[in-house]
Scaffold this motif. Structure first.
Motif, PDB file in Angstrom:
ATOM      1  N   PHE A 153       0.801  -1.220   0.000  1.00 18.47           N
ATOM      2  CA  PHE A 153       0.000   0.000   0.000  1.00 18.47           C
ATOM      3  C   PHE A 153       0.835   1.272   0.000  1.00 18.47           C
ATOM      4  N   SER A 201       5.698  -0.741 -15.601  1.00 22.20           N
ATOM      5  CA  SER A 201       6.551   0.450 -15.494  1.00 22.20           C
ATOM      6  C   SER A 201       7.750   0.345 -16.420  1.00 22.20           C
ATOM      7  N   ARG A 255      -0.973   1.904 -18.943  1.00 28.63           N
ATOM      8  CA  ARG A 255       0.200   1.515 -19.726  1.00 28.63           C
ATOM      9  C   ARG A 255      -0.104   1.316 -21.202  1.00 28.63           C
ATOM     10  N   ARG A 291      -0.604   3.550 -11.645  1.00 25.83           N
ATOM     11  CA  ARG A 291       0.719   3.636 -11.031  1.00 25.83           C
ATOM     12  C   ARG A 291       1.886   3.584 -12.020  1.00 25.83           C
ATOM     13  N   PRO A 292       1.888   2.663 -12.992  1.00 22.92           N
ATOM     14  CA  PRO A 292       3.072   2.576 -13.863  1.00 22.92           C
ATOM     15  C   PRO A 292       3.372   3.882 -14.592  1.00 22.92           C
ATOM     16  N   ASP A 347       4.951   6.102 -11.974  1.00 23.18           N
ATOM     17  CA  ASP A 347       6.272   5.553 -11.636  1.00 23.18           C
ATOM     18  C   ASP A 347       7.289   5.909 -12.717  1.00 23.18           C
ATOM     19  N   MET A 363       3.190  12.393  -9.714  1.00 25.17           N
ATOM     20  CA  MET A 363       2.674  11.469  -8.711  1.00 25.17           C
ATOM     21  C   MET A 363       1.272  11.819  -8.225  1.00 25.17           C
ATOM     22  N   SER A 402      -2.491   3.302  -3.601  1.00 23.12           N
ATOM     23  CA  SER A 402      -1.328   4.076  -3.162  1.00 23.12           C
ATOM     24  C   SER A 402      -1.318   5.465  -3.787  1.00 23.12           C
ATOM     25  N   ILE A 441      -6.180  -4.543  -9.236  1.00 21.20           N
ATOM     26  CA  ILE A 441      -7.060  -4.287  -8.089  1.00 21.20           C
ATOM     27  C   ILE A 441      -6.712  -2.998  -7.370  1.00 21.20           C
ATOM     28  N   GLN A 442      -5.395  -2.708  -7.240  1.00 24.34           N
ATOM     29  CA  GLN A 442      -5.062  -1.505  -6.465  1.00 24.34           C
ATOM     30  C   GLN A 442      -5.416  -0.228  -7.208  1.00 24.34           C
ATOM     31  N   VAL A 478      -9.618  -0.058  -6.656  1.00 20.51           N
ATOM     32  CA  VAL A 478     -10.131   0.412  -5.373  1.00 20.51           C
ATOM     33  C   VAL A 478     -10.070   1.936  -5.263  1.00 20.51           C
ATOM     34  N   LYS A 520     -13.473   3.017  -7.665  1.00 24.33           N
ATOM     35  CA  LYS A 520     -14.721   2.259  -7.650  1.00 24.33           C
ATOM     36  C   LYS A 520     -15.931   3.132  -7.337  1.00 24.33           C
ATOM     37  N   PRO A 558      -9.300  -6.956 -16.494  1.00 19.78           N
ATOM     38  CA  PRO A 558     -10.201  -6.879 -15.334  1.00 19.78           C
ATOM     39  C   PRO A 558     -10.998  -5.580 -15.254  1.00 19.78           C
ATOM     40  N   GLU A 605     -14.643  -5.731 -15.732  1.00 17.34           N
ATOM     41  CA  GLU A 605     -15.483  -6.266 -14.653  1.00 17.34           C
ATOM     42  C   GLU A 605     -16.227  -5.149 -13.927  1.00 17.34           C
TER      43      GLU A 605
END
Lengths: 619, 319
Positions: A544, A588, B210, B236-237, B240, B246, B253, B271-272, B275, B278, B293, B296
């Motif tokens: 997290f 990434s 991505r 995130r990617p 990153d 950011m 995160s 999944i991260q 969430v 959602k 996914p 879904e």
């Protein structure tokens, strides 16, 4: 007579210096709030033989240096009787040096002495000139002195074969030998060479369970480690035992990714704080909070330590102290909220789990009807990606006639709470789950999540709840043993990433490999594999962490590069969290590497082979 | 008398106080509004517009800066002078801090987080949620007056608060508070550094994954965002890799967002990431992989090349 008196005087001085230093450390250890545990005695004895007497853990990771160390160690043990006899003689108590057995004993010792000499000179050169990174940035003068001492002892011993008795040269040689031993004794308690005395004890007292974290007793107002005085007996013993070899350091994924955490520095700073008597100093100050939150709890440090040090109880114990004082990083606050409100790490509603159960047509577990209960876990309940893997597992089970069901309700097993030091939340989740598992009459659990295996399998025992829990790789390996021959076509080269909680914690390294090779794969092994894998970076709540909270390179990026370096196009994973982290790293990096979960891989291959003959009864 | 304790900062009354006035007016008794703290006069001038018997200001050194001890003591003294039947408060953080203490100090009942008032004759019942909103309970306070009631924010509407034909009279109240009894020593208030980009308030978001392939291609998403008036975000990617800052990351995160429209371009839907978004009302996903996914959770899914689909959408929006 004068010689004897002089020897007595020196003996008392040096032994006194030794005893004073030792007793200071013993008092520090005795002041700890707890004591030592001696459970699982047969295991402890077995480990003592393997790791102390046979030096297996010392040799395994660094074969050359390890064998040289073993030569020195065995030599020391062999010399025990000789040194005792010479002291009895020097102190004028009894002269056994002219007996026939002593002459024979000396003869036997000669090759040992040669071996020690070879060993110590090798180690001396390695330390002074080769200078491996784990040993620290500067050469320890004290270690050089000790090495020269040991060499001197052996040379003076070997000289006794050449020097005629009752000559001046012989006496000088004898005194040189004895003085070095005395100086050695006075020197070791304050140095890393104290491990000579302590490490056999520390190895024996090390918990049989990797990452052993006894439950906090809230009735006794235990809140975890806050200040130096809270450090337990074993933690204090560990701090004085450290031999500074740096195996923990070089195996630590956080250190490897350029972060602040260095497990060796944690142990040494514990030692400094204890010796300085800073009993009231906060542990968040002895170590930095940043370091404490960089640990993925992969267990590499503790598992590789040759002298029995347990790092995780210190790291996670200190986290407990921080969490109890509301000092957890903010990203954990969000996760704790999810656990508190929705009992899962994602904060999603359980209707989604129910939807998955309906769409996969799963039955609610009934102990009269089912062989095994499948535990979905947070990933299995909510992560559409990992649910593909579970569907594969269900197909394999059904194809082999295994009758299984799932619980109507699950909570997170509590691993992210336990490993980040939120003990209260862990106990809430664990006791709730235990109640449900007991009520459902579950005897055997099957899961695809290695973290659930560790937490339910060993942390739940501390509540007096014992249940058999197996990872899908182990279960399916056994289930498909007769299904090997039917595959045709060329073998595919894959690499396998051992999850820390499967390879290192559970020691299950052969089963996943057997499945991959059985079903047409050739494994290109990455560096850091089997029971010493390099972590994906998800453990210990770091799944997290946002990038600011996780300085340096991402651990997952480092691991992904290691996997890429095998040349394999496909990475097989066996843990939902490894899969999430590594896929993130792959995205990434913009790499083309494919990922496949072990169960999906096996099921895909199984479907291409002839259907299994239904076993007459379930497992 | 029903007494509403209004909350103000720097003379500005918060919305929740007006909501509480609306609730109080439904109870239909004589209404007095107490406004404590520095600049209470400015706030009182605003509150005087409400249909109320009077507005009472209360300024005292013990009220500034806010401390639970200071507030409790001053409110207890003020309530003693005004002797109301009910004391109503908005269920704000500040109220949650001092109101339970005040009720306990005076040994009176408190009913918190009330969402509705039920009146039958002289009896008043207060409706409040239980078991995380699964049930509601009608609660009637017992014991001596005053009864304390706090109202959930948003349960009543500001525009329901009746305005008077002429401004209500304003008077100042003085109370004695022992400054030595205040145990808290507040430090200077600070505001946590605000995210430069607050995606949580965005109504529309165009989010990039991505599948965008190269940093240069992000402008395709930016054009779409501009066309529909959306904020740009990413998985995130992308962040990153440094392709977007950011603070534009959505997920467990990164930021948690709840826009009316979430357009996911080339996001697989790990999944991260899911969430973090959602809560969106409508999710539109564009992805080449029909097994991704993201489909879904998507309300509308387009399986296709985003470099063909997005320009077509921009065209359609502009056209």
């Amino acid at each position: 007579v004068i010689e004897t008196l002089a020897f007595w005087l020196l003996f008392l001085t040096f032994v006194g210096a030794f005893a004073a230093q030792v007793s200071r450390r013993v008092r520090i250890i005795a002041a700890a709030p707890d004591g030592f545990s001696l459970d699982h005695l047969p295991f402890r004895i077995r480990r003592f033989v393997v790791d102390v007497l046979l030096q297996v853990r010392t040799i395994r990771e660094r074969p050359a240096a390890g064998v040289m160390h073993a030569l020195v160690f065995w030599g020391f043990v062999a010399f025990g009787g000789y040194t005792l006899t010479e002291f009895l003689y020097g102190l004028g108590i009894v002269d056994l040096t002219h007996t026939a057995w002593f002459h024979a004993y000396r003869g036997i010792l000669a090759p040992f002495a040669a071996a020690v000499l070879v060993g110590i000179l090798f180690l001396l050169v390695r330390r002074a000139f080769i200078r491996p990174v784990g040993l620290g940035t500067h050469v320890s003068i004290e270690s050089i002195v000790i090495a020269l001492f040991i060499a001197t002892l052996m040379i003076t011993f070997l000289l006794t074969f050449r020097l005629p008795e009752e000559t001046m040269a012989e006496r000088v040689n004898w005194w040189a030998h004895m003085l070095v031993i005395l100086a050695f004794m006075a020197l070791i308690p304050a140095s890393k060479h104290f491990h000579l005395v302590l490490s056999p004890i520390t190895v024996f007292l090390k918990s049989p369970e990797l990452g052993n974290l006894p439950n906090l007793d809230f009735e006794k107002e235990q809140v975890g480690l806050e200040t130096v005085k809270d450090l337990g007996s074993k933690m204090r013993l560990d701090a004085f035992t450290c031999v500074e070899c740096g195996r923990c350091q070089v195996n630590c994924p956080a250190w490897g990714a350029g972060k602040e955490l260095n497990p060796k520095a944690i142990v040494l700073r514990t030692q400094d704080a204890l010796l300085a008597g800073e009993t009231g100093r906060k542990l968040g100050d002895v170590y930095t909070e940043k370091e404490l939150w960089q640990c993925t709890t992969c267990g590499a440090c503790e598992n590789q330590c040759p002298v029995g040090i347990e790092h995780l109880p210190i790291l996670i114990g200190s986290r407990r102290g921080l969490v109890s004082n509301g000092e957890a990083p903010s990203y954990l606050g969000a996760m704790y909220n999810n656990l508190e409100r929705r009992s899962n790490i994602w904060g999603l509603g359980y209707d989604q789990r129910t939807k998955f159960i309906q769409s996969a047509a799963l039955e609610t577990f009934d102990s009269a009807k089912h062989d095994v209960m499948v535990w979905l876990g947070c990933a299995g309940s909510f992560d559409a990606d990992f649910q593909k893997s579970l569907r594969s597992l269900f197909e394999i089970l059904t194809a082999h006639g295994v009758k299984f069901g799932v619980l109507a309700k699950e909570r997170c097993n509590g691993d992210p709470a336990k490993r980040t030091g939120n003990e209260y939340m862990f106990q809430e989740l664990a006791t709730g789950n235990i109640e449900d598992l007991k009520a459902a009459g579950v005897k055997k659990i099957l899961t695809s999540c290695p973290h659930c295996v560790k937490t339910i399998g060993s942390d739940y025992r501390k509540f007096g709840y014992e249940v058999e829990i197996v990872h899908s790789s182990v279960f399916v390996e056994e289930l498909t043993r007769t299904r090997s021959a039917a595959l045709s076509g060329p073998r595919e080269t894959l690499t396998f990433h051992d999850p820390c909680y499967l390879g290192r914690y559970a020691g299950k390294v052969d089963e996943p490999r057997a499945l991959i090779t059985r079903f047409g794969g050739t494994i290109a092994e990455p560096e850091r594999n089997r029971d010493n894998p390099y972590c994906c970076g998800a453990g210990g709540g770091l799944l997290f962490a946002d990038k600011e909270e996780e300085p340096g390179t991402r651990i997952s990026d480092v691991r992904f590069k290691q996997l890429q370096a095998t040349g394999a196009q496909t990475v097989v994973t066996a843990c939902p969290f490894c899969s999430i982290m590594l896929k993130g790293a792959q995205a990434s990096a913009g790499a083309e590497t494919q990922f496949v979960d072990l169960m999906t891989f096996v099921n895909g291959k199984l479907k291409k082979t002839a259907p299994a003959a239904m076993p007459s009864e379930g497992l | 008398v029903i007494l509403v304790i209004a909350e103000q900062r720097g003379g500005k009354v918060n919305r929740a106080s007006w909501e509480t006035i609306a609730a109080a007016q439904q109870m239909g008794e004589d209404l007095a509004i107490l406004v404590p703290g520095a600049n209470a006069g400015t706030a009182a001038a605003e509150l005087a517009a409400a249909q109320a018997k009077e507005v009472v200001t209360l300024e005292h050194a013990a009220l500034e800066p806010y401390t639970p001890d200071g507030f409790t003591a001053a409110m207890q003294a003020a309530i003693g002078q005004l002797s109301p039947m009910y004391v109503l408060l908005p269920h704000t953080y500040q109220t949650r801090d001092f109101a339970p203490k005040l009720a306990a100090r005076m040994d009176r009942a408190i009913i918190t987080d009330v969402t509705a008032v039920k009146k039958s004759g002289a009896d008043v019942a207060f409706v409040r949620p239980m078991f995380q909103g699964k049930l509601t309970a009608d609660v009637v306070p017992q014991g001596d007056a005053p009864h304390f009631v706090t109202f959930q924010i948003g349960a009543f509407r500001v525009d329901q608060a009746a305005k008077g034909t002429s401004p209500a009279p304003v008077r100042a109240l003085t109370v004695n508070v022992d400054a030595g009894a205040i145990r808290q020593k507040p430090e200077a208030p600070f505001q946590q550094a605000k995210q430069a980009v607050d995606l949580s308030q965005a109504e529309r978001i165009v989010s990039v994954g991505r599948g965008i392939k190269e940093q240069a291609n992000i402008q395709v998403a930016e054009q779409l965002a501009q066309a529909i008036g959306a904020e740009i975000a990413a998985s995130r990617p992308i962040c990153d890799a440094g392709w977007l800052p950011m603070e534009r990351q959505v997920g467990s995160s990164g930021q948690t967002v709840a826009p009316k429209l979430y357009l996911a371009l080339g996001i697989s839907g790990a999944i991260q990431h899911l969430v973090g978004m959602k809560g969106a009302n409508t999710i539109v996903a564009i992805n080449k992989d029909p097994d991704a996914p993201i489909f879904e959770v998507a309300d509308y899914g387009i399986v296709g090349d985003l470099f063909e689909v997005v320009p077509a959408i921009i065209e359609a929006v502009k056209g």
